[in-house]
Structure formats: C-alpha cells, structure tokens
Design a protein around this motif. Structure first.
Motif, mmCIF file in Angstrom:
data_model
loop_
_atom_site.group_PDB
_atom_site.id
_atom_site.type_symbol
_atom_site.label_atom_id
_atom_site.label_comp_id
_atom_site.label_asym_id
_atom_site.label_seq_id
_atom_site.Cartn_x
_atom_site.Cartn_y
_atom_site.Cartn_z
ATOM 1 N N LEU A 101 0.821 -1.208 0.000
ATOM 2 C CA LEU A 101 0.000 0.000 0.000
ATOM 3 C C LEU A 101 0.856 1.259 0.000
ATOM 4 N N VAL A 106 -1.693 0.369 -4.975
ATOM 5 C CA VAL A 106 -3.121 0.684 -5.098
ATOM 6 C C VAL A 106 -3.300 2.158 -4.762
ATOM 7 N N SER A 107 -4.403 2.732 -5.215
ATOM 8 C CA SER A 107 -4.624 4.164 -5.015
ATOM 9 C C SER A 107 -5.127 4.453 -3.608
ATOM 10 N N ASP A 109 -7.626 6.305 -2.951
ATOM 11 C CA ASP A 109 -9.085 6.194 -2.981
ATOM 12 C C ASP A 109 -9.526 4.757 -2.732
ATOM 13 N N ASP A 110 -8.806 3.806 -3.326
ATOM 14 C CA ASP A 110 -9.149 2.398 -3.126
ATOM 15 C C ASP A 110 -8.919 1.986 -1.671
ATOM 16 N N ILE A 111 -7.822 2.483 -1.089
ATOM 17 C CA ILE A 111 -7.544 2.177 0.319
ATOM 18 C C ILE A 111 -8.664 2.717 1.202
ATOM 19 N N GLU A 113 -11.743 3.508 0.412
ATOM 20 C CA GLU A 113 -13.013 2.828 0.171
ATOM 21 C C GLU A 113 -13.055 1.477 0.879
ATOM 22 N N TYR A 114 -11.963 0.720 0.760
ATOM 23 C CA TYR A 114 -11.944 -0.605 1.384
ATOM 24 C C TYR A 114 -11.883 -0.491 2.904
ATOM 25 N N GLN A 246 -9.254 10.902 1.507
ATOM 26 C CA GLN A 246 -10.285 10.369 0.628
ATOM 27 C C GLN A 246 -10.421 11.263 -0.592
#
Length: 246
Positions: A101, A106-107, A109-111, A113-114, A246
C-alpha cells in the motif's frame, strides 16, 4: 524430524531447471509449507541433501533458504543441520500488505473505500460480540487517550490501539490484521498532515477524533451495531477529509 522423515521430505522435492534456480527452490518449499506437507517445527533436510536433490550448488540452495527465512517460513538454528519450518505469523502478512500500500500499488481512494467497508463491518461485529472485558479494555484505553490530548503526536500514536481493541472485540482475526495495516498507514498520513498544521489546529483535530471515538465506544457498549457503524463511518469520513485521504 527423524532421519527417515527427512528422507521422506526429500522425496517431495524435484530437480529445478531455470536460470533463477534459487527462486524455483524457494517456491517448491514454500508451496509444501502452505499446503501442509511440511508442518510447523518440521526440520528441512540438510543443505547437502537438498543440493543433491535439486541438482544445484550450495550457494543456490542457501539463497533459497535465506529467501524463505526472510519471508518468515523457516528459521535457521546455528550449529544444527537443516532449518525448521516456522509457525504461521500474521506479522509477515501485515508487513507485506503495508509495503504494497505504501509504495503505491493501489490508489489512496481504493484504500479509503476498502477501509471504510472493513471498519464498518468491524464496528458492527464489535457491538454484537464484545465481552465485558472488551468494554473495560476500550474504556480504560480511551481514558489514557484523553490524558494524551495535550500531546497530539502521542495521541496519534495511540489511535491504532483504539481501532485494534475494537477489532479485537469483533472476534475476527482478519479484521485485526487489516486494522493494524490501516492504522500504520493512517499514522503516517496523520503525522505528515499535522506537520503542516498549527498547534491550535492539531489540538482541535485530536479533540474531534477523541469525541468520535467516544461515540463509537458508546454504541459498542450498548451493543447497538447500527449506531456503531454509523459512528465509525462519520469518524472515518471526517478523519479522511482532515487528511485529504479520501
């Protein structure tokens, strides 16, 4: 592992034919550990035996063993022949996830969101599954965090402990792993952001965070899963906005 069992372990290996022989040996042994053919505390065959089985030199075998040890699959014992298979260790997984990470695989935003989905589920489970001991542990920890509000850096360092206790109360091992991974990332982001803030802004931020922690705890203590998730969502979105995460 007795001598006859070591001979049996050797029968599971086969010669490798590749330019990166050490990686092929690493993958073979790793797969045997993951599928359970080699179990924790089993001793691997000696280097000489593996050299003969894999048809490779001692440096190649040693490099494969070093890779396995760095990955946490085996440990070498000075003065003994053969390395020993390690018991599973979540820390290796946590380190790998954190590294992946942090280097941008990964982005953000993806972090975010998850993490939101994961932490909401964790808060709900904590409200449903927490024990009186969990409640006491979280309450005592929040008291320590309140005492640290005057020192925003100490407070941020303690934030991971709060989320860790919530994950522990959720009684889900995977939640605890991801909680520690996300907490490491957030601590890094928070400290970078706080370095650009005035002391007044830092103090205001930690007071808001503490207030949100208290709201999450109150819902968990009352075994209100819906409210616990709502409070956690408000906390993560507000904190993410503070850090431009975010």
């Amino acid at each position: 592992m007795p001598k006859e069992e070591r001979a049996s372990a050797l029968s599971m290996f086969h010669p490798v034919e590749t330019k990166r022989a050490s990686e092929a040996i690493y993958e073979q042994i790793r797969e045997l550990i993951l599928c359970g053919d080699l179990k924790p505390d089993d001793r691997l065959p000696s280097e000489r035996s593996m050299m003969e089985t894999f048809h490779r030199s001692r440096p190649t075998v040693r490099e494969a063993l070093r890779m396995l040890e760095r990955s946490g699959y085996i440990r070498t014992i000075p003065g003994s022949s053969g390395a020993v298979v390690m018991h599973p260790n979540n820390k290796n997984l946590e380190n790998s996830l954190t590294d992946a990470l942090r280097i941008g695989m990964v982005s953000l935003d993806d972090i975010a969101e998850y993490r939101l989905a994961s932490e909401l589920a964790t808060a709900g489970w904590a409200a449903q599954r927490c024990t009186p001991e969990d409640i006491q542990a979280i309450e005592q920890y929040l008291a320590k965090m309140e005492a640290a509000i005057a020192n925003s850096e100490d407070f941020v360092d303690m934030d991971s402990g709060f989320h860790g206790l919530v994950a522990k109360a959720a009684k889900n091992d995977v939640s605890q792993i991801f909680s520690r991974v996300f907490s490491r990332l957030n601590r890094s982001f928070a400290k970078k952001k706080m370095a650009t803030m005035s002391e007044e802004e830092r103090n205001a931020m930690v007071r808001r965070v503490h207030s949100m922690h208290l709201a999450i705890f109150q819902a968990i203590r009352e075994h209100d899963a819906v409210q616990a998730q709502k409070a956690m969502e408000e906390h993560l979105k507000a904190f993410g906005s503070e850090l431009k995460y975010q």
